[in-house]
Design a protein around this motif. Structure first.
Motif, PDB file in Angstrom:
ATOM      1  N   MET A 381      21.076  22.844   7.866  1.00 33.62           N
ATOM      2  CA  MET A 381      22.423  23.194   8.318  1.00 33.62           C
ATOM      3  C   MET A 381      22.968  22.035   9.147  1.00 33.62           C
ATOM      4  SD  MET A 381      22.364  27.185   9.454  1.00 33.62           S
ATOM      5  CE  MET A 381      22.261  28.497   8.242  1.00 33.62           C
ATOM      6  N   ASP A 382      24.263  21.791   8.981  1.00 31.98           N
ATOM      7  CA  ASP A 382      24.947  20.801   9.819  1.00 31.98           C
ATOM      8  C   ASP A 382      25.509  21.502  11.040  1.00 31.98           C
ATOM      9  OD1 ASP A 382      24.658  18.371   8.295  1.00 31.98           O
ATOM     10  OD2 ASP A 382      25.978  19.300   6.817  1.00 31.98           O
ATOM     11  N   MET A 383      25.206  20.955  12.200  1.00 31.08           N
ATOM     12  CA  MET A 383      25.669  21.542  13.459  1.00 31.08           C
ATOM     13  C   MET A 383      26.659  20.595  14.115  1.00 31.08           C
ATOM     14  SD  MET A 383      23.321  22.591  16.757  1.00 31.08           S
ATOM     15  CE  MET A 383      22.486  23.919  15.908  1.00 31.08           C
ATOM     16  N   VAL A 384      27.767  21.161  14.605  1.00 33.10           N
ATOM     17  CA  VAL A 384      28.759  20.369  15.329  1.00 33.10           C
ATOM     18  C   VAL A 384      29.130  21.130  16.592  1.00 33.10           C
ATOM     19  CG1 VAL A 384      30.755  21.400  14.145  1.00 33.10           C
ATOM     20  CG2 VAL A 384      30.947  19.106  15.090  1.00 33.10           C
ATOM     21  N   SER A 385      29.431  20.400  17.645  1.00 35.85           N
ATOM     22  CA  SER A 385      29.755  21.033  18.932  1.00 35.85           C
ATOM     23  C   SER A 385      31.208  21.480  18.951  1.00 35.85           C
ATOM     24  CB  SER A 385      29.495  20.069  20.084  1.00 35.85           C
ATOM     25  OG  SER A 385      30.385  18.972  20.021  1.00 35.85           O
ATOM     26  N   ILE A 386      31.505  22.475  19.786  1.00 38.85           N
ATOM     27  CA  ILE A 386      32.857  22.995  19.897  1.00 38.85           C
ATOM     28  C   ILE A 386      33.815  21.945  20.440  1.00 38.85           C
ATOM     29  CG2 ILE A 386      32.416  23.946  22.206  1.00 38.85           C
ATOM     30  CD1 ILE A 386      34.681  25.473  19.460  1.00 38.85           C
ATOM     31  N   SER A 387      33.333  21.027  21.272  1.00 36.04           N
ATOM     32  CA  SER A 387      34.209  19.976  21.816  1.00 36.04           C
ATOM     33  C   SER A 387      34.619  18.992  20.721  1.00 36.04           C
ATOM     34  CB  SER A 387      33.520  19.237  22.960  1.00 36.04           C
ATOM     35  OG  SER A 387      32.306  18.677  22.521  1.00 36.04           O
ATOM     36  N   ASP A 388      33.673  18.610  19.851  1.00 32.96           N
ATOM     37  CA  ASP A 388      34.026  17.737  18.727  1.00 32.96           C
ATOM     38  C   ASP A 388      34.962  18.458  17.759  1.00 32.96           C
ATOM     39  OD1 ASP A 388      32.678  15.532  19.581  1.00 32.96           O
ATOM     40  OD2 ASP A 388      31.420  15.334  17.798  1.00 32.96           O
ATOM     41  N   TYR A 389      34.718  19.746  17.565  1.00 33.85           N
ATOM     42  CA  TYR A 389      35.571  20.535  16.677  1.00 33.85           C
ATOM     43  C   TYR A 389      37.018  20.527  17.175  1.00 33.85           C
ATOM     44  CZ  TYR A 389      37.284  24.575  14.008  1.00 33.85           C
ATOM     45  OH  TYR A 389      38.009  25.405  13.181  1.00 33.85           O
ATOM     46  N   ARG A 390      37.204  20.754  18.472  1.00 29.74           N
ATOM     47  CA  ARG A 390      38.567  20.800  19.029  1.00 29.74           C
ATOM     48  C   ARG A 390      39.210  19.424  19.038  1.00 29.74           C
ATOM     49  NH1 ARG A 390      36.793  24.881  23.912  1.00 29.74           N
ATOM     50  NH2 ARG A 390      36.939  26.819  22.694  1.00 29.74           N
ATOM     51  N   ALA A 391      38.404  18.385  19.248  1.00 35.66           N
ATOM     52  CA  ALA A 391      38.960  17.031  19.203  1.00 35.66           C
ATOM     53  C   ALA A 391      39.438  16.699  17.777  1.00 35.66           C
ATOM     54  CB  ALA A 391      37.909  16.026  19.670  1.00 35.66           C
ATOM     55  N   PHE A 392      38.650  17.106  16.788  1.00 36.02           N
ATOM     56  CA  PHE A 392      39.026  16.854  15.397  1.00 36.02           C
ATOM     57  C   PHE A 392      40.233  17.699  14.994  1.00 36.02           C
ATOM     58  CE2 PHE A 392      37.824  17.269  10.701  1.00 36.02           C
ATOM     59  CZ  PHE A 392      38.402  16.045  10.378  1.00 36.02           C
ATOM     60  N   GLN A 393      40.386  18.842  15.616  1.00 39.36           N
ATOM     61  CA  GLN A 393      41.500  19.736  15.301  1.00 39.36           C
ATOM     62  C   GLN A 393      42.847  19.093  15.627  1.00 39.36           C
ATOM     63  OE1 GLN A 393      41.385  23.429  17.459  1.00 39.36           O
ATOM     64  NE2 GLN A 393      42.393  24.573  15.811  1.00 39.36           N
ATOM     65  N   LYS A 394      42.858  18.138  16.556  1.00 38.17           N
ATOM     66  CA  LYS A 394      44.109  17.480  16.938  1.00 38.17           C
ATOM     67  C   LYS A 394      44.685  16.645  15.800  1.00 38.17           C
ATOM     68  CE  LYS A 394      42.899  17.303  21.844  1.00 38.17           C
ATOM     69  NZ  LYS A 394      42.587  16.421  23.003  1.00 38.17           N
ATOM     70  N   ILE A 395      43.806  16.093  14.954  1.00 35.67           N
ATOM     71  CA  ILE A 395      44.310  15.315  13.813  1.00 35.67           C
ATOM     72  C   ILE A 395      44.116  16.066  12.501  1.00 35.67           C
ATOM     73  CG2 ILE A 395      43.973  13.090  14.941  1.00 35.67           C
ATOM     74  CD1 ILE A 395      41.436  12.722  13.342  1.00 35.67           C
ATOM     75  N   ASN A 396      43.563  17.256  12.570  1.00 37.18           N
ATOM     76  CA  ASN A 396      43.345  18.084  11.379  1.00 37.18           C
ATOM     77  C   ASN A 396      43.821  19.501  11.669  1.00 37.18           C
ATOM     78  OD1 ASN A 396      42.521  19.297   9.031  1.00 37.18           O
ATOM     79  ND2 ASN A 396      40.330  19.159   9.479  1.00 37.18           N
ATOM     80  N   PRO A 397      45.114  19.755  11.568  1.00 38.93           N
ATOM     81  CA  PRO A 397      45.668  21.070  11.952  1.00 38.93           C
ATOM     82  C   PRO A 397      45.264  22.209  11.027  1.00 38.93           C
ATOM     83  CG  PRO A 397      47.370  19.681  10.962  1.00 38.93           C
ATOM     84  CD  PRO A 397      46.159  18.811  11.136  1.00 38.93           C
TER      85      PRO A 397
END
Length: 670
Positions: A381-397
């Motif tokens: 499984m690929d795991m990503v942190s919630i902080s990276d997720y929210r940072a990526f959300q800024k350029i990926n709406p």
């Protein structure tokens, strides 16, 4: 004298031939345009090999030929049946069987050749418009110029000659004495249409029952499909259920026109005595007795055409949506390749960059797919942190908002959300080597191409869980540039990157004593057994968008024009039958006038007859197609079906237009 009689018979059919002529022109124009585009080299080179432009346009041309052949064979049969009196007169004047056939063949050849000449002329003039529509649908960076193809004209001519040859052989068969004695007997037996024996009532009930059963099964499809999938398997269960619904609707449609509607029209309520409603019912009952196969075929074929268009539109919308899943930013690239490319990215500045830190970890989540069992084995499984997720959300709406309820909560980003979403069930727990996570929600995975990552599943966890969980760390760089710099970035990628698959890892995992056993190691495994995973180097939004848009735009272009051609030809066939039948009924309406029936009541009767003939098959086909789309919506959950709904409305508009033209013309010649 004989020539004048022949000419007079031809003129009597001239109005019918005009509709036949215009429909044939339209089909020739579409066929030539499709064929000409296969010879247009700038278009083929711009489309590229992956879109299979020539093959898809060839399929469209073949479909147009089939529709055209169906149209001409059915229409020619109707013309011959309605000229039995002319044939009898020809016999009285001494013409033999072959001379009569030759005359009818010459009529068809004259109309066919003239239609070919006009259709080719319009095709040559409008081929640029067709090419522009195709280029727009495929989003190709190409300027369309006027194009003339002698090869396409020759191919179209050969096809028309083939169809005219088939129709000529049909004339030889239809004009034969035995065939016409059969037709005369059929006319004499039409009086039987007014009687509905018990066995026909039974079949009428079966027809209504089949239709209602098929429709109810389509409405309750997901409930039945899950049970069928559990018993037969996912794909076999769905295929069997779809096949059963299809068979019920097809058989039900034919029985509906052959028996159910005739039985319904045999009733004569008292309210119909106030107007000409009884006359309308009687006429419709007689038509159904001899033409139920025609109306059933039109209904089934229209429903299939619209359902097929709906399926293609669903796939197209899902695949275009998947572009944002695979490439949510202009470029997603491995950290190693980014370091090589970074010095050259200044040419596309300014750009946004976000580093996405992942961990490949052993994990286990039960995923149950109806009919396919439950996947309960540990996997990467690929795991990503919630902080990276929210940072990526800024350029990926496109990413959903996530709020984790606790430190041990997790959100699953699933790739099963596009297809068979209703058949997939996720367990509420994810087991890691260091503990258990609670699944809070499941969302579609818009985090980039799966080939850039190692895992088949992806989870979003709290920063605390991400930091304390051991695993194989790797980084992907997400780069987003302004739209005007997309071409520069893509050119830079093609010059510096090869798109290789590299960075292998090997895993050997199992589930023992309620724990995950095994490790993930860097490098290739000792055996090529599928437990070694590689990652791709990059994924580009523009590359994915262009390849997907080109392929799907081509498919929708072909399917749309083929469906349009079929709708117009079927409406023309119904119009031809109505106009020809009306000429035989003019005396009846004349008698009604002499009896003192006002013109307004007669016109109302004409409109009522035309409404029944035009709209009962169209509405029944519309119901079939809408329910078919509802079935597709359970399989392709998040597709956009607006395009096919638009086409359903277009079909009604086309039929309404032909209905209006028929009514106006009938009233004019009355």
């Amino acid at each position: 004298m004989l020539i004048s009689i022949i000419w007079r018979g031809f003129k009597k059919q001239l109005s019918n031939y005009l509709i036949f002529f215009f429909s044939l022109i339209f089909a020739v124009m579409v066929y030539y345009s499709f064929t000409a585009m296969t010879y247009e080299q700038p278009l083929i080179r711009s489309a590229g090999k992956n879109t299979q432009l020539v093959g898809m346009l060839g399929f469209g041309s073949f479909a147009v030929v089939v529709i055209l052949l169906f149209f001409m064979v059915n229409t020619n049969r109707f013309f011959i049946e309605n000229r039995r009196k002319d044939i009898s007169i020809f016999h009285l004047y001494g013409l033999n069987y072959y001379q009569i056939c030759l005359w009818f063949i010459l009529e068809i050849l004259f109309i066919g050749i003239f239609s070919f000449a006009v259709g080719i002329s319009l095709g040559v003039l409008l081929s640029k418009l067709f090419s522009m529509i195709l280029v727009k649908a495929m989003d190709l960076p190409l300027k369309v110029h006027f194009f003339f193809s002698t090869d396409a004209i020759l191919a179209t001519g050969l096809v028309i000659l083939f169809i005219l040859a088939v129709v000529s052989f049909q004339i030889l068969w239809l004009v034969s004495g035995s065939k016409f004695s059969h037709l005369k007997k059929l006319r004499l037996r039409k009086i039987q249409a007014m009687k509905i024996p018990l066995w026909q009532k039974v079949f009428g009930s079966i027809g209504a029952l089949f239709l209602l059963s098929g429709w109810l099964m389509a409405i309750a499809y997901i409930i039945l499909a899950r049970k069928a999938s559990d018993y037969f398997g996912l794909f076999q269960g769905n295929a069997l259920l779809m096949g059963l619904i299809f068979v019920l609707c097809v058989i039900g449609s034919y029985l509906f026109f052959a028996f159910t509607l005739r039985w319904y029209n045999s009733y004569r309520p008292k309210r119909l005595n106030k107007n000409l409603g009884i006359l309308s019912r009687s006429e419709w009952q007689l038509r159904l007795f001899s033409e139920w196969r025609f109306f059933g075929s039109i209904t089934v074929a229209l429903g299939l055409a619209l359902a097929f268009l709906g399926g293609m539109a669903a796939v197209a919308s899902l695949e275009m949506r998947s572009v944002n899943e695979i490439a949510p930013t202009s470029l997603m690239i491995t950290r190693q390749s980014y370091e090589k490319l970074a010095p050259k990215l200044q040419s596309v500045a300014p750009y946004q960059r976000q580093s996405l830190h992942f961990k490949a970890v052993p994990g286990k989540q039960n995923v149950e797919i109806s009919g396919e069992g439950t996947n309960s084995q540990p996997e990467i499984m690929d795991m990503v942190s919630i902080s990276d997720y929210r940072a990526f959300q800024k350029i990926n709406p496109t990413l959903e908002d996530i709020q984790l309820k606790s430190a041990r909560s997790a959100v699953v980003l699933s790739s099963y959300q596009r297809y068979f979403n209703d058949y997939t069930r996720y367990s509420k727990s994810i087991y890691l080597k260091q503990g258990k996570l609670t699944v809070q929600r499941t969302h579609p995975n818009f985090f980039g191409d799966m080939s850039l990552r190692y895992g088949t599943g992806m989870i979003v966890v709290s920063d605390e869980i991400f930091n304390e969980t051991p695993g194989l760390s790797y980084t992907i760089e997400a780069i987003d540039v302004a739209p005007q710099n997309e071409n520069k970035l893509n050119h830079l990628i093609r010059q510096n990157l090869k798109g290789d698959w590299d960075y292998p890892i090997h895993y050997d995992l199992s589930w023992k004593n309620k724990q995950i056993v095994g490790e993930i190691t860097v490098g290739e495994g000792p055996k090529k057994d599928g437990s070694t995973i590689y990652r791709s180097e990059y994924t580009s939004h523009q590359e994915n968008y262009r390849s997907t848009r080109s392929s799907l735009g081509l498919i929708l272009f072909v399917v749309t024009f083929v469906t349009t051609t079929f709708i117009i030809t079927t409406a023309s066939m119904v119009t031809l039958r109505q106009l020809s039948e009306f000429k035989q009924k003019r005396k009846k309406y004349g008698l009604l006038r002499q009896m003192g029936i006002p013109d307004k009541a007669i016109y109302r009767e004409i409109n009522r007859e035309n409404r029944v003939v035009f709209f009962i098959p169209a509405i029944l086909a519309l119901i079939h197609s809408m329910l078919a789309i509802s079935v597709f919506s359970h399989i392709a959950k998040n597709a956009n079906y607006g395009f096919v709904y638009l086409f359903c409305g277009l079909m009604l508009i086309v039929y309404a237009l032909f209905y209006w033209v028929t009514c106006v013309y009938q009233k004019k010649i009355l």
